[in-house]
Structures are given as C-alpha cells and as structure tokens.
Design an enzyme around this catalytic site. Structure first.
Site, PDB file in Angstrom:
ATOM      1  N   GLU A  55       0.815  -1.224   0.000  1.00  0.00           N
ATOM      2  CA  GLU A  55       0.000   0.000   0.000  1.00  0.00           C
ATOM      3  C   GLU A  55       0.844   1.268   0.000  1.00  0.00           C
ATOM      4  O   GLU A  55       0.423   2.311  -0.516  1.00  0.00           O
ATOM      5  CB  GLU A  55      -0.960   0.024   1.187  1.00  0.00           C
ATOM      6  N   PHE A 117     -11.688  -6.609  14.175  1.00  0.00           N
ATOM      7  CA  PHE A 117     -10.611  -7.119  13.336  1.00  0.00           C
ATOM      8  C   PHE A 117     -10.237  -6.064  12.284  1.00  0.00           C
ATOM      9  O   PHE A 117     -11.089  -5.526  11.601  1.00  0.00           O
ATOM     10  CB  PHE A 117     -11.058  -8.420  12.641  1.00  0.00           C
ATOM     11  N   GLN A 118      -8.963  -5.777  12.175  1.00  0.00           N
ATOM     12  CA  GLN A 118      -8.424  -4.793  11.214  1.00  0.00           C
ATOM     13  C   GLN A 118      -8.996  -3.393  11.416  1.00  0.00           C
ATOM     14  O   GLN A 118      -9.210  -2.657  10.455  1.00  0.00           O
ATOM     15  CB  GLN A 118      -8.616  -5.276   9.779  1.00  0.00           C
ATOM     16  N   LYS A 167     -17.419  -0.200   6.063  1.00  0.00           N
ATOM     17  CA  LYS A 167     -17.876  -1.210   5.102  1.00  0.00           C
ATOM     18  C   LYS A 167     -19.393  -1.211   4.928  1.00  0.00           C
ATOM     19  O   LYS A 167     -19.900  -1.393   3.819  1.00  0.00           O
ATOM     20  CB  LYS A 167     -17.403  -2.591   5.564  1.00  0.00           C
ATOM     21  N   MET A 483      24.686   8.332   2.095  1.00  0.00           N
ATOM     22  CA  MET A 483      24.498   9.609   2.781  1.00  0.00           C
ATOM     23  C   MET A 483      24.768   9.464   4.274  1.00  0.00           C
ATOM     24  O   MET A 483      25.328  10.349   4.911  1.00  0.00           O
ATOM     25  CB  MET A 483      23.078  10.130   2.523  1.00  0.00           C
TER      26      MET A 483
HETATM   27  C1  TPP Z   1      12.622   5.359   5.148  1.00  0.00           C
HETATM   28  C2  TPP Z   1      13.923   5.986   5.475  1.00  0.00           C
HETATM   29  N1  TPP Z   1      14.743   5.415   6.394  1.00  0.00           N
HETATM   30  C3  TPP Z   1      15.932   5.967   6.690  1.00  0.00           C
HETATM   31  C4  TPP Z   1      16.339   7.119   6.075  1.00  0.00           C
HETATM   32  C5  TPP Z   1      17.674   7.741   6.434  1.00  0.00           C
HETATM   33  N2  TPP Z   1      18.566   7.737   5.265  1.00  0.00           N
HETATM   34  C6  TPP Z   1      18.732   8.816   4.480  1.00  0.00           C
HETATM   35  S1  TPP Z   1      19.761   8.535   3.202  1.00  0.00           S
HETATM   36  C7  TPP Z   1      20.049   6.961   3.694  1.00  0.00           C
HETATM   37  C8  TPP Z   1      20.953   6.060   2.911  1.00  0.00           C
HETATM   38  C9  TPP Z   1      20.473   5.778   1.550  1.00  0.00           C
HETATM   39  O1  TPP Z   1      21.321   4.833   0.964  1.00  0.00           O
HETATM   40  P1  TPP Z   1      21.229   4.493  -0.565  1.00  0.00           P
HETATM   41  O2  TPP Z   1      19.820   4.306  -0.966  1.00  0.00           O
HETATM   42  O3  TPP Z   1      22.153   3.366  -0.857  1.00  0.00           O
HETATM   43  O4  TPP Z   1      21.697   5.814  -1.270  1.00  0.00           O
HETATM   44  P2  TPP Z   1      23.151   6.513  -1.280  1.00  0.00           P
HETATM   45  O5  TPP Z   1      23.131   7.555  -0.195  1.00  0.00           O
HETATM   46  O6  TPP Z   1      24.179   5.482  -1.064  1.00  0.00           O
HETATM   47  O7  TPP Z   1      23.213   7.154  -2.621  1.00  0.00           O
HETATM   48  C10 TPP Z   1      19.330   6.676   4.858  1.00  0.00           C
HETATM   49  C11 TPP Z   1      19.382   5.387   5.565  1.00  0.00           C
HETATM   50  C12 TPP Z   1      15.452   7.695   5.157  1.00  0.00           C
HETATM   51  N3  TPP Z   1      15.716   8.851   4.532  1.00  0.00           N
HETATM   52  N4  TPP Z   1      14.273   7.104   4.860  1.00  0.00           N
END
Ligand code: TPP
Lengths: 575, 163
Positions: A55, A117-118, A167, A483
């Site tokens: 979803e 439920f749900q 529902k 990052m």
């Molecule tokens: C749902 C979610 N969880 C955690 C984060 C924190 N976060 C920001 S960038 C990142 C790393 C992303 O890694 P990747 O997709 O490999 O991209 P890269 O930075 O290596 O280009 C994380 C964990 C986020 N932005 N969103």
C-alpha cells in the site's frame, strides 16, 4: 422497503464520484473492508485500477502521477494494516504539498471502537499528516464528501485528503447525485495577491542592486514556470531553485545558478546570502535550504515572499513584503506591472553583481575527479542527461544519489524531477517511476536510486511487469547507505555504524526473476554504451534494471554542515 | 505574553482533536482550552489561552486558520476584551475557619454554594488572575479541591466574533 430502482450502493456511488472527478488511475490493494468497493470496480471501465504490491507504493505512485500531471492522485486501501501501510505515502505527499485523495476502508459503523478485526482509527492516525480527513458516517454524505475531498486536496496549498469509509456504508443503497459545486464557509483559499503589496514588491525589485530570485516547489505545483521564466528573463536577474523547485526555471539557462541549500552550488548559496533584495517565490525557507537562520539573517537585505500559504510566511525567516496568493496569478500581475513600468533595472549595479557571481561560479564547485577504473556516480548522471537528451522524467530515492541527480541532471521543464524533498522517504523511487510512466506512457522515465533505497519498495518490480512499465532503474550502487556514511565520515570520526550494505542481492538476477532486463556496469567506459542500450528502441518496452558499481567513498559536495550558515560550505578540494 | 484566542469552528466530530493536536504537534503552549456549542448549532466556540512571543502567536493564528474546520479566529488581545473563568473551591471549614472562609469568600465576591459539616464549596468567577489571587490568599492547607473551567473571552463593545 424503499424503491431501489433508482438507488445504487455506497460503493457504486463512490465509483461514480471518481468518474465525475475524471479519475484515470486508482492505485490500490484490496482487503475485507473494501470488498464492496472492489466489487463495484470489477464492473466499471472508466478508470484503470493499478494493483500494487504494498500500500505504501500505491500512495507513492498516486503521488507521482499527480506530480507529473498536476491532477489529483487517487489511492485505495483497506482498513487496519492497509491503512497504516499507506501512512508513509500520505506523510510524504503532505510534506511536499501534493494533492491526493486516499480512500481507506473502515470496519462497519457498529464495530467502530470495538477493537474489531483490522480496525485502526485512520482519521486519528493521519490527522497530523493530511490537509484534511473525513470519516463518512452516512451514505447520503458520500458524494459531498468526495467532492469536498477533491476540492480541498487541489486548491490553496495542495495536500493529501483521507476519506475513511466504513464497510456497511458501501453496502447500503441511496440515490446518487454529484454536487456541481462546493462551498465551505470555513475554507476559502486566497488566490489573488494584494495589488498594493505586489506594486511595492515590483518597485523594490526594480531598485535592487544585488537581486536574487529564489523559487521552490510552489512554482512547479502552481504551474507558474512560464510566468517565472518571463519575469526572470525580463529582469536579467540570477535565479536559484530549491530541490523541489528544479525545472521551474530551465536548468541549462545561464541565469540559473543551480540548486541552493545544503548541497547547493557555491554561487547559488553565496548569492542567496549576499543579495540585497531576495525574491522568494513558492519556497518556504526550509532548514535544508537556508541552513542556520541566525547566520542567514542580514540587516541590509529585504525579502519579498510570495506564497499561497500564509503560514509559510515569516515562519522561519521574517520577511518584509509578504504576498499571499497563487504564485501563477501573482507572477502574472508582476509581469504586467513590469511591462508597463518605465523604470528599468539598474544595469551598472547588475553588471557588477553578475561579475561577482561569475567569480563565484569560477570555483566550479561541481567538478569531480574523473576516473578510468572506477565509476563516479556523478558521471553516470551526466551521461544519463546526455543519453536522454535532458528530456527524461527522473525520479529518485533518498540519499547521495538523490543529490547527484539534482545537481547533475539539468531539468529544463517543470514536473520532470520527482522526489521526496520534505519527508525524505527512501523507497519512493520505483513507485514514483510507475506513477510517472502511467501518466506519460511514451516518455523516458529513469529512477535514480541507491542499493539501499531500492530495496525498500523493490516488490514493485512485479507491478511494473504486470502493467508493462518500461522504467529504467539506475542504481548507483556504492555498497553503503552513502548519505549516512558521509555524515559518519565527516561528523562521527569514520565510525561507519550499520551503514554498510551487506548481503546485497544479485540485482541482475533479481530483475530477471521479475521478468525484466538486468545489467551490471562496472567500468567507466561501459557507462555510456549501457545507458544507450537501455534507452534504445530495442528495449523501449522493457524495464531495465541497471546496477552501476560506483566509487564507495564518493561524497556529495558542496555541503553546508547541519546548523551552519549558507556561506560556510565545505568544498571538495578543502578536504 | 499571554494571549486569549477565540475561534468558531464547524461542530464536527474530531474538530477539537484537530486543534489540540495542532498545539501538541507544533509544541505551542496551551494553558486552557474550553469549547461548547453556540446559539448556532452548527458552530462550536473555543477559547484558548496560550503564551508565546509575537512570532509564535502569529504562527498559531495562521495555523489555526489553516485547519479546514475552523471558520474564524480572533486574537482577543488585539483589542479590548472581557475574560471570565469559573472556579469551584472546596475549603476546610471547621472551628474559626468557618467564619474566616466566609469572609474571604465575601471579599472576592464569591458565593458559598455547598455547606457541609467540615467544608464549604465556594464558587468564584472572574479573570484568571483574580482566581489565582484568591487561591494565593488562602492558606494552602485549607484548600481541599479546586476545579476551574478555563477562560472564556469576548470582545468589548462592538467587537463581535460571528459568521
Ligand atoms: C525510510 C527511510 N529510512 C531511513 C532514512 C535515512 N537515510 C537517508 S539517506 C540513507 C541512505 C540511503 O542509501 P542508498 O539508498 O544506498 O543511497 P546513497 O546515499 O548510497 O546514494 C538513509 C538510511 C530515510 N531517509 N528514509
């Protein structure tokens, strides 16, 4: 018994409402509480239902459909887990002001509050991340509620609206009539800006010595790019876009200084800090954009702020000339006034200002070290831009790859760059690409992602197969949550706590398992040929998953460290 | 600074939680909040007592206006207004305290509305500061229980909040 010949079920009423709203796609996933609605969908042909695999992806795809077209996106989910799965998508759309109508099923009215439920209190759960939400309690309210939902979502500062439908309501019978108009005494979005304020602003703009235009997502969402281009060209002033505003002004135009903010260009950030008249349009002085507010503050700078949302004005930064109104209408009025004005911008001052800006530009802050044996992620984005003629729709996930996409893919048109700016939601990239590809079946759609982000909604490769969505997935695979690793390198003494990406799947095989084409690219010399092949007519109908093995330790520059001022950037060569 | 904000909102289920949720989500202070239907059954009127810098109050007003169910918002502090709050205080009333409590109640123009063997219940209306003053004037040990309604406010003269 009442006469049922003229009556239809609540579910059918809902479907008819969506038809009246001219909805072309509904992104959804069935379940107990929405079975009546799905039954009504079974025998209708007006819109296409896109069955996702989670979803969250339904809402992201609807969100991207909206970003790419300007129409309201629609998602449909069941109660309980279906509804809570949708929440990340809703919050993502909310932060970026995207108009959505999300319909969630609810347990039958008599069961509400019984821990059925749900059952989950969807109105309560989503309250802080929607523009508005409704729980329908009477079948006779269905049509008016849907009418209001679309109206609220798409007007003023847009945003997601949730409609929770029990529902039993979808099973009851009633007459259908769709309201032609809607009027709400409590909701009257302002359209036209205050003419006196606009005049004042124009006067100030013409008297500026070091002017700067700073524009955001409001220009894109408000379909005001044409007016913005007209204004900017006429004035000859420098302009910068926020991450959300890219494409609002052509990225290849010399007046464009690139993106500003935490990973903005040196010239954009310096000009933002040093200008004497700042013209903010559809932007909200976000913390990632202006950095430290105290550092940003300057006594000798006047700020004009145009925004449709009064609460965005003077929230983080005090402004001198607020103009509340739809950006398109305000910019059109400004253009008319400029047309009529005999006063022209101060050429001498402007020449000096541009000279300064060119000096900043000379830093060439986006230069990176090319390598012949290791793929630089920036290089992949640059090549993608070339191969797609700068004309692709580009979605991204969240991380370094997102910043490189924003820095190196020069967007010349609005609604081409689709990413989660406000919430920064990893996992949006692939479902975003689905929504865009459905909206523009013939367009080139690229999803620039990271090997961590892509795994957050990777199940949607199956949806792409079912609906023949020939998205090109460009994975910049650095084997790190890049990052996170970058922040750990800069601010946590190289302690890479849990930011490596171990046990990665073989993405080529994975893509193939889903029935797609997979490619692994390991050498810089293979980057361009591989991209050309992926975008060639031969693979036009296919989803191509491209796994680029990139430099593991590459960092995003320039960077304004968290809490620092805009002009306190770290440039790569200083390290 | 303390501000009293009045607002009219659609009398819909959940409207109150939208306002309460806004204050907690954005970390705005909330001293008291009262809500009741008006003479127009479709509208509720709410009075919120809050405090903050001018910038914060400005944001609060804007954010309240942004709520879809909110019809009108008025910062009563923008003009002259009357503030009233009702308080019920149960106090110890034994021995000499019986006379003393009655005297205190008279001074503050309160009324004793319930008399028991060892306690009085006093009703007092006025601005919040007057109610505070009354409580301060009493010895802490004689106060058995207090309950306050939170402030209601209305503009003076022709200042009217109406749809
Ligand atoms: C749902 C979610 N969880 C955690 C984060 C924190 N976060 C920001 S960038 C990142 C790393 C992303 O890694 P990747 O997709 O490999 O991209 P890269 O930075 O290596 O280009 C994380 C964990 C986020 N932005 N969103």
């Amino acid at each position: 018994m009442e006469d049922r010949t003229t009556q239809i079920t609540g579910a059918e009423i809902l479907i008819r409402c969506l038809q009246e709203e001219n909805v072309k796609f509904v992104f959804g996933y069935p379940g107990g509480a929405v079975l009546n609605i799905y039954d009504a969908i079974f025998s209708q042909t007006h819109f296409k239902h896109v069955l996702v695999r989670h979803e969250q992806a339904a809402v992201h795809a609807a969100d991207a459909y909206s970003r790419a077209t300007g129409e309201v996106g629609v998602a449909l989910v069941t109660s309980g887990p279906g509804a809570t799965n949708a929440v990340t998508g809703i919050a993502t759309a909310y932060m970026d002001s995207i108009p959505l109508v999300v319909i969630s099923g609810q347990v039958p009215t008599p069961a509400i509050g019984m821990d059925a439920f749900q059952e989950v209190d969807m109105v309560g759960v989503t309250r802080p991340c929607v523009k508005h939400n409704f729980l329908i309690k009477d079948i006779n309210d269905v049509a008016m509620t849907i009418k209001k939902a679309f109206y609220i979502a798409s007007t003023g500062r847009p945003g997601p609206v949730v409609v929770d439908i029990p529902k039993d309501i979808t099973a009851q019978f009633a007459k259908f009539s769709y309201p032609k108009t809607v009027e709400m005494r409590s909701y009257n979005p302002i359209l036209k800006g205050h003419t006196g304020q606009i005049k004042k602003a124009v006067n100030l703009i013409l008297n500026a010595k070091r002017p700067m235009l700073y524009t955001g997502g409001g220009v894109v969402l408000g379909d005001a790019a044409d007016q913005l281009v007209k204004l900017t060209r006429k004035l000859g002033y420098p302009i910068t876009n926020t991450l959300m505003g890219l494409g609002g002004y052509p990225g290849t135009d010399p007046q464009h200084l690139g993106m500003l903010g935490m990973h903005g260009t040196y010239e954009a950030n310096m000009a933002m800090q040093d200008c004497d008249v700042l013209i903010a349009i559809g932007a909200r002085f976000d913390d990632r954009v202006i950095g430290n507010t105290e550092h940003f503050f300057r006594k000798d700078r006047t700020i004009i702020h145009v925004d449709v949302d009064p609460s965005s004005i003077s929230k983080r930064v005090k402004v001198d000339i607020p103009i509340v109104g739809h950006v398109q209408s305000v910019l059109a009025e400004m253009n008319e006034l400029l047309e009529a004005d005999t006063k022209k911008p101060d050429t001498a001052a402007l020449t000096a200002w541009w000279k300064q800006i060119e000096a900043w530009r000379e830093k060439k802050c986006l230069t990176y070290d090319l390598s012949t044996d290791i793929i630089k992620p920036q290089f992949v984005v640059e090549k993608l831009w070339e191969v797609t003629g700068g004309d692709a729709f580009v979605t991204s996930d969240v991380g370094q790859h997102q910043m490189w996409a924003a820095q190196y893919y020069k967007f010349d048109k609005p609604r081409r760059w689709i990413n989660s700016g406000g919430l920064g939601t990893m996992g949006v990239g692939l479902p975003y690409a689905m929504g865009v590809q459905l909206a523009h079946p013939e367009a080139q759609v690229a999803c620039i992602t990271g090997e961590a982000s892509i795994q957050m909604c990777i199940q949607e490769l199956s949806t792409c197969k079912q609906f023949h969505l020939p998205v090109k997935v460009i994975t910049l695979n650095n084997r790190y949550m890049g990052m996170v690793r970058q922040w750990q390198e800069f601010f946590y003494g190289n302690r890479y706590s849990e930011s490596y990406m171990d046990a990665l799947p073989d993405f080529v095989k994975l893509a193939e398992a889903y029935g797609h084409v997979g490619m692994r690219i390991e050498k810089p010399s293979d980057v361009e040929p591989a991209l050309k092949e992926a975008f060639s007519p031969k693979l036009k109908e296919r989803l191509v998953f491209m796994d680029f093995l990139t430099d593991q330790k590459e960092n995003v520059f320039p960077m304004v460290p968290n809490g620092k001022g805009l002009s306190e950037m770290i440039l790569s060569e200083e390290l | 600074m303390k501000h009293i904000i009045s607002l009219l909102m659609e009398n819909e289920a959940g409207a109150l939680s939208r306002v309460a949720g806004l204050f907690s989500a954005r970390a705005y202070n909330i001293e008291s909040l009262t809500v009741a239907p008006t003479e127009d059954a479709t509208l509720s009127r709410m009075t919120i007592v809050t405090s903050g810098s001018e910038e914060v109050i400005e944001q609060i007003i804007k954010q309240l206006n942004k709520l879809i169910d909110v019809v009108k918002v008025l910062d009563l502090n923008d003009g002259r207004f009357i503030e009233r709050e009702l308080m019920l205080v149960k106090v110890k009333a034994t021995g000499t305290l019986r006379e003393e409590m009655k005297r205190m109640c008279d001074i503050f123009r309160g009324r004793i509305i319930d008399v028991a063997d060892s306690s009085y219940t006093i009703e007092l209306t006025g601005a919040g500061s007057k109610l505070d003053a009354f409580l301060e004037a009493l010895d802490k040990t004689v106060i058995l229980e207090t309950v306050r309604t939170g402030a209601s406010g209305i503009g003076r003269g022709d200042r009217i909040l109406k749809v």
